[in-house]
Scaffold this active site. Structure first.
Site, PDB file in Angstrom:
ATOM      1  N   THR A   1     -97.756 -28.600  55.337  1.00 18.18           N
ATOM      2  CA  THR A   1     -96.957 -28.570  56.583  1.00 18.18           C
ATOM      3  C   THR A   1     -96.900 -27.164  57.204  1.00 18.18           C
ATOM      4  O   THR A   1     -96.707 -27.038  58.400  1.00 18.18           O
ATOM      5  CB  THR A   1     -95.525 -29.129  56.379  1.00 18.18           C
ATOM      6  OG1 THR A   1     -94.791 -28.267  55.514  1.00 18.18           O
ATOM      7  CG2 THR A   1     -95.550 -30.542  55.818  1.00 18.18           C
TER       8      THR A   1
ATOM      9  N   LYS B   1     -93.490 -25.013  62.651  1.00 14.63           N
ATOM     10  CA  LYS B   1     -94.134 -25.943  61.721  1.00 14.63           C
ATOM     11  C   LYS B   1     -93.512 -27.330  61.881  1.00 14.63           C
ATOM     12  O   LYS B   1     -92.298 -27.488  61.740  1.00 14.63           O
ATOM     13  CB  LYS B   1     -93.944 -25.463  60.262  1.00 14.63           C
ATOM     14  CG  LYS B   1     -94.143 -23.959  60.045  1.00 14.63           C
ATOM     15  CD  LYS B   1     -95.509 -23.480  60.473  1.00 14.63           C
ATOM     16  CE  LYS B   1     -95.783 -22.003  60.212  1.00 14.63           C
ATOM     17  NZ  LYS B   1     -94.932 -20.992  60.847  1.00 14.63           N
ATOM     18  N   LEU B   2     -94.353 -28.307  62.161  1.00 12.13           N
ATOM     19  CA  LEU B   2     -93.843 -29.678  62.375  1.00 12.13           C
ATOM     20  C   LEU B   2     -93.892 -30.455  61.055  1.00 12.13           C
ATOM     21  O   LEU B   2     -94.637 -31.438  60.912  1.00 12.13           O
ATOM     22  CB  LEU B   2     -94.662 -30.374  63.458  1.00 12.13           C
ATOM     23  CG  LEU B   2     -94.554 -29.765  64.856  1.00 12.13           C
ATOM     24  CD1 LEU B   2     -95.297 -30.600  65.865  1.00 12.13           C
ATOM     25  CD2 LEU B   2     -93.095 -29.610  65.276  1.00 12.13           C
ATOM     26  N   HIS B   3     -93.062 -30.006  60.125  1.00 15.84           N
ATOM     27  CA  HIS B   3     -93.103 -30.553  58.766  1.00 15.84           C
ATOM     28  C   HIS B   3     -93.081 -32.089  58.751  1.00 15.84           C
ATOM     29  O   HIS B   3     -93.941 -32.735  58.156  1.00 15.84           O
ATOM     30  CB  HIS B   3     -91.899 -30.049  57.959  1.00 15.84           C
ATOM     31  CG  HIS B   3     -91.799 -28.560  57.885  1.00 15.84           C
ATOM     32  ND1 HIS B   3     -92.615 -27.807  57.080  1.00 15.84           N
ATOM     33  CD2 HIS B   3     -90.975 -27.680  58.513  1.00 15.84           C
ATOM     34  CE1 HIS B   3     -92.290 -26.533  57.188  1.00 15.84           C
ATOM     35  NE2 HIS B   3     -91.299 -26.429  58.060  1.00 15.84           N
ATOM     36  N   ASP B   4     -92.056 -32.651  59.394  1.00 11.60           N
ATOM     37  CA  ASP B   4     -91.852 -34.103  59.256  1.00 11.60           C
ATOM     38  C   ASP B   4     -92.928 -34.917  59.970  1.00 11.60           C
ATOM     39  O   ASP B   4     -93.236 -36.046  59.570  1.00 11.60           O
ATOM     40  CB  ASP B   4     -90.461 -34.480  59.788  1.00 11.60           C
ATOM     41  CG  ASP B   4     -89.359 -33.889  58.931  1.00 11.60           C
ATOM     42  OD1 ASP B   4     -89.627 -33.556  57.764  1.00 11.60           O
ATOM     43  OD2 ASP B   4     -88.223 -33.759  59.429  1.00 11.60           O
TER      44      ASP B   4
END
Ligand code: BDR
Ligand code: CA
Length: 311
Positions: A193, A234-237
């Site tokens: 991620t 950061k577009l973790h999900d």
């Protein structure tokens, strides 16, 4: 095209919101239900934020409330990144009408899993309290879940502490129960991620579409963008959702993974045997490690730009 029936368990949350928007737009996914867990902000807010997204998307996915706090710890929120309302201060209206659902997240998840006869996949983008509670309350749930795609953990360093990623750190006991449940698990942790970044110009390109979705995406992510010192937000999900639909965008490896629940400075660490000489006896998790970054930015942007304002 394979259609995946998915349940989203979220602590909505700026990047959870983007993940829900992408999941709704992906033709490969059909959302069966959404459950809210306390995490980035309190349960009351994560629940209402999921409802707000229903209104924004013109959908009426059932939304259930789950755990107000982790199993054994106090709730540690993420106001710094997600703002007090969880959406970076962006105000979205609630639906004009929505049913007062009293069924708990774990009961609704179990009911859906049984109804889908083993085909339901769970995408978890918050602390794993709801998921673990469901597994304890319904020991046969494990045979009804096709897999769990988790945003959480890291084979390397952490983000909430030097060792631990936030979703696992927030409720390590619940996470440990999930990692030990024997269900096929995919771990979209910081290894991948941190590579799923949007630069300011990428956010602006989505905002330039002139929609509420575009404004939400850009404006709600300003706080995390500012903390990242020019390396992008950061577009973790979103990674977990994109992996569930389009795994060919990613690379990874099976590994043995355990969750540290008692450590002092390592509490909440996902101890992973990928790089160690000594291995755990079983490889229980597919650890996602790499991403086609250009494709990720392109396809996530397309999904978000495909929304139109409804009112
Ligand atoms: C995770 O923690 C939360 O802040 C995000 O919503 C994401 O689920 C990243 O560590
Ligand atoms: Ca989240």
């Amino acid at each position: 095209m394979d259609k995946h029936f998915v349940w989203l368990d979220c602590d909505t949350g700026t990047d959870d919101a983007a993940a829900i928007l992408c999941a709704n737009g992906l033709p490969e996914l059909e959302i069966v239900g959404i459950s809210a867990v306390a995490g980035n902000v309190e349960l009351e807010k994560t629940y209402r934020n999921a409802l707000r997204l229903n209104r924004l998307m013109g959908t009426d996915y059932p939304v259930y409330q789950g755990a107000e706090k982790p199993w054994r710890k106090e709730l540690e929120t993420g106001y710094r990144y997600h703002g007090e309302n969880g959406l970076g201060g962006v105000e979205l209206p609630l639906p004009e009408r929505y049913p007062e659902v009293t069924e708990k997240a774990w009961d609704a998840l179990y009911r859906a899993a049984v109804r889908y006869e083993g085909a339901l996949e769970l995408i978890a983008t918050g602390p794993l309290t709801n998921v673990a509670t469901a597994l304890v309350k319904y020991p046969d749930l494990k045979k009804y879940l096709a897999r769990i795609v988790i945003m959480g953990g890291s084979a390397g360093a952490g983000n909430r502490t030097p060792a631990a990623e936030y979703n696992i750190y927030a409720d390590p006991d619940a996470a440990s129960a999930v990692f030990q449940a024997g269900i096929p698990l995919v771990m979209c942790g910081l290894d991948v991620t941190m590579k799923a970044y949007f630069m300011e110009e990428d956010l602006l390109a989505v905002k330039a579409g002139g929609t509420t979705v575009g404004r939400l995406f850009h404006d709600s992510l300003q706080a995390p963008l500012q903390t990242q010192h020019g390396t992008g937000v950061k577009l973790h999900d979103v990674v977990a959702v994109m992996y569930a639909a389009r795994p060919d965008m990613f690379d990874g490896k099976m590994a043995g993974v355990r969750v540290e629940t008692r450590g002092g400075c390592t509490n909440g660490k996902t101890v992973t045997d990928l790089y160690s000489d000594k291995k755990f006896p079983d490889k229980n998790v597919f650890v996602v490690l790499d991403i086609d970054h250009a494709r990720f930015v392109r396809e996530v942007s397309e999904l978000l730009l495909s929304y139109r304002d409804l009112e």
